[in-house]
Design a protein around this motif. Structure first.
Motif, PDB file in Angstrom:
ATOM      1  N   ALA A  25       0.806  -1.227   0.000  1.00 24.99           N
ATOM      2  CA  ALA A  25       0.000   0.000   0.000  1.00 24.99           C
ATOM      3  C   ALA A  25       0.837   1.274   0.000  1.00 24.99           C
ATOM      4  N   GLY A  26       2.037   1.240   0.603  1.00 20.20           N
ATOM      5  CA  GLY A  26       2.888   2.435   0.652  1.00 20.20           C
ATOM      6  C   GLY A  26       3.320   2.900  -0.728  1.00 20.20           C
ATOM      7  N   VAL A 104      -4.579  -3.584  -4.899  1.00 22.58           N
ATOM      8  CA  VAL A 104      -5.748  -3.878  -5.738  1.00 22.58           C
ATOM      9  C   VAL A 104      -6.163  -2.645  -6.536  1.00 22.58           C
ATOM     10  N   ASP A 105      -5.343  -1.569  -6.466  1.00 19.87           N
ATOM     11  CA  ASP A 105      -5.766  -0.282  -7.025  1.00 19.87           C
ATOM     12  C   ASP A 105      -5.517  -0.111  -8.523  1.00 19.87           C
ATOM     13  N   ARG A 122      -0.620  -9.887  -9.742  1.00 17.58           N
ATOM     14  CA  ARG A 122      -1.519  -9.377  -8.705  1.00 17.58           C
ATOM     15  C   ARG A 122      -1.864 -10.472  -7.716  1.00 17.58           C
ATOM     16  N   LEU A 123      -1.436 -10.303  -6.476  1.00 17.54           N
ATOM     17  CA  LEU A 123      -1.686 -11.346  -5.474  1.00 17.54           C
ATOM     18  C   LEU A 123      -3.059 -11.230  -4.830  1.00 17.54           C
ATOM     19  N   HIS A 124      -3.574 -10.000  -4.732  1.00 18.75           N
ATOM     20  CA  HIS A 124      -4.805  -9.788  -3.956  1.00 18.75           C
ATOM     21  C   HIS A 124      -5.990  -9.353  -4.805  1.00 18.75           C
ATOM     22  N   GLY A 125      -5.881  -9.544  -6.133  1.00 21.26           N
ATOM     23  CA  GLY A 125      -7.007  -9.233  -7.006  1.00 21.26           C
ATOM     24  C   GLY A 125      -7.067  -7.768  -7.395  1.00 21.26           C
ATOM     25  N   VAL A 167     -11.511  -9.306  -4.876  1.00 21.60           N
ATOM     26  CA  VAL A 167     -10.278  -9.126  -4.106  1.00 21.60           C
ATOM     27  C   VAL A 167     -10.172 -10.271  -3.106  1.00 21.60           C
ATOM     28  N   VAL A 168      -8.952 -10.494  -2.623  1.00 17.52           N
ATOM     29  CA  VAL A 168      -8.739 -11.571  -1.652  1.00 17.52           C
ATOM     30  C   VAL A 168      -9.021 -11.025  -0.256  1.00 17.52           C
ATOM     31  N   TRP A 169      -9.927 -11.657   0.446  1.00 16.70           N
ATOM     32  CA  TRP A 169     -10.256 -11.233   1.803  1.00 16.70           C
ATOM     33  C   TRP A 169      -9.517 -12.096   2.829  1.00 16.70           C
ATOM     34  N   PHE A 170      -9.506 -11.609   4.064  1.00 21.53           N
ATOM     35  CA  PHE A 170      -8.877 -12.375   5.151  1.00 21.53           C
ATOM     36  C   PHE A 170      -9.509 -13.763   5.229  1.00 21.53           C
TER      37      PHE A 170
END
Ligand code: OAD
Length: 266
Positions: A25-26, A104-105, A122-125, A167-170
């Motif tokens: 995210a950074g 995911v952005d 992309r790991l998290h969609g 997206v990948v959720w917890f």
């Protein structure tokens, strides 16, 4: 090693035929997208277990869609920053670089499209894709989400089922192909560059550990502390949009490992 951390990072990357880049995210914070953790993080105001889990969505899809709708609108107004662009330019000159993102952005993808370089893994969609909760069909979805009532939430064209963000959720699995490609790149890397991630969320965070276990030196770009600080060979304390261009802009075209292994013509 050189005289400054920037020079050290530059030297490591100049030597490397294969580089794994892992972003979080950074990377997008300088574009105006809040991170997840830390004082300015999104999770400071929202509890992840209330929003980013399949259970939360089953319990209250309206709340979850409102949150994702708000994030999508925010992201749609943001632009890739100088760090995204510098990485895309470097990748267009060097085919040994593999970019893996937890974001995911879509900002890496937008920079890549502009420059003509390869897309990230992309790991998290993607926040601009949706998946049907009934039939599993996945598709792109750029339009605004009307989350005024449950009846206005987006529905699947194929079966009418409720759509969810892709997206990948917890508690969910990462996409198998993306994770296995990223893991291969981590094990083959001659250097690992981690940018703007706390290193707190697995299995994504483990990719840098895989690269280091395989002998890759580790460079960390982050203005704050991360879980990687103790194992980093070089720490560049600063913002991704400033530090990343400094270290990668001058890296020239490098032969890929495959080409380098071919003997020269006589
Ligand atoms: P975090 O919010 O955990 O970490 C963000 C990192 O960015 C921190 O180390 C900050 O210090 C750093 N940072 C802040 N501003 C920066 C800047 N200008 N330049 C560079 N770095 C900066 O975010 P992630 O590590 O990405 O998962 O979080 C991992 C995952 O947790 C996310 O992908 C998301 C979340 O749950 C899913 O959506 C599945």
């Amino acid at each position: 090693m050189g005289h400054s951390p920037t020079q050290d990072a530059h030297d490591i990357l100049t030597e490397a035929a294969r580089v794994l880049i892992l972003t979080g995210a950074g990377m997008s914070a300088p574009s105006g997208i809040p991170t997840f953790r830390g004082p300015d993080g999104m999770w400071h105001n929202f509890r992840p277990e209330e929003l980013a889990t399949p259970e939360a969505f089953a319990r209250d899809p309206l709340l979850v869609w409102r949150w994702y709708g708000w994030r999508r609108e925010l992201i749609a107004q943001c632009q890739p920053n100088a760090g995204h662009v510098a990485l895309a330019r470097w990748m267009s000159r060097h085919d040994g670089v593999t970019l893996v993102t937890q974001n995911v952005d879509g900002l890496h993808e937008r920079a890549a499209k502009e420059i003509g370089s390869a897309d990230p893994i992309r790991l998290h969609g993607s926040i601009f894709r949706v998946r049907c909760t009934e039939c599993g069909t996945e598709s792109g979805h750029q339009e605004a989400v009307d989350a005024s009532t449950e009846d206005t939430l987006p529905r699947c064209e194929a079966c009418g089922g409720l759509l969810r963000p892709a997206v990948v959720w917890f508690g969910e699995q990462l996409p198998f192909d993306a994770l296995s490609q990223a893991s291969d790149a981590a094990r083959e890397a001659d250097a690992c560059l981690v940018i703007g991630t706390s290193g707190a969320v697995y299995p994504a965070a483990g990719l840098a550990h895989e690269a280091v276990s395989s002998g890759a030196p580790l460079i960390v770009v982050d203005p704050g502390e991360t879980a990687y600080d103790g194992m980093a060979d070089v720490r560049l304390v600063g913002s991704a949009d400033e530090v990343v261009p400094e270290i990668v802009d001058e890296l020239g075209a490098r032969p890929s490992a495959a080409k380098a292994a071919t003997p020269p013509c006589r």
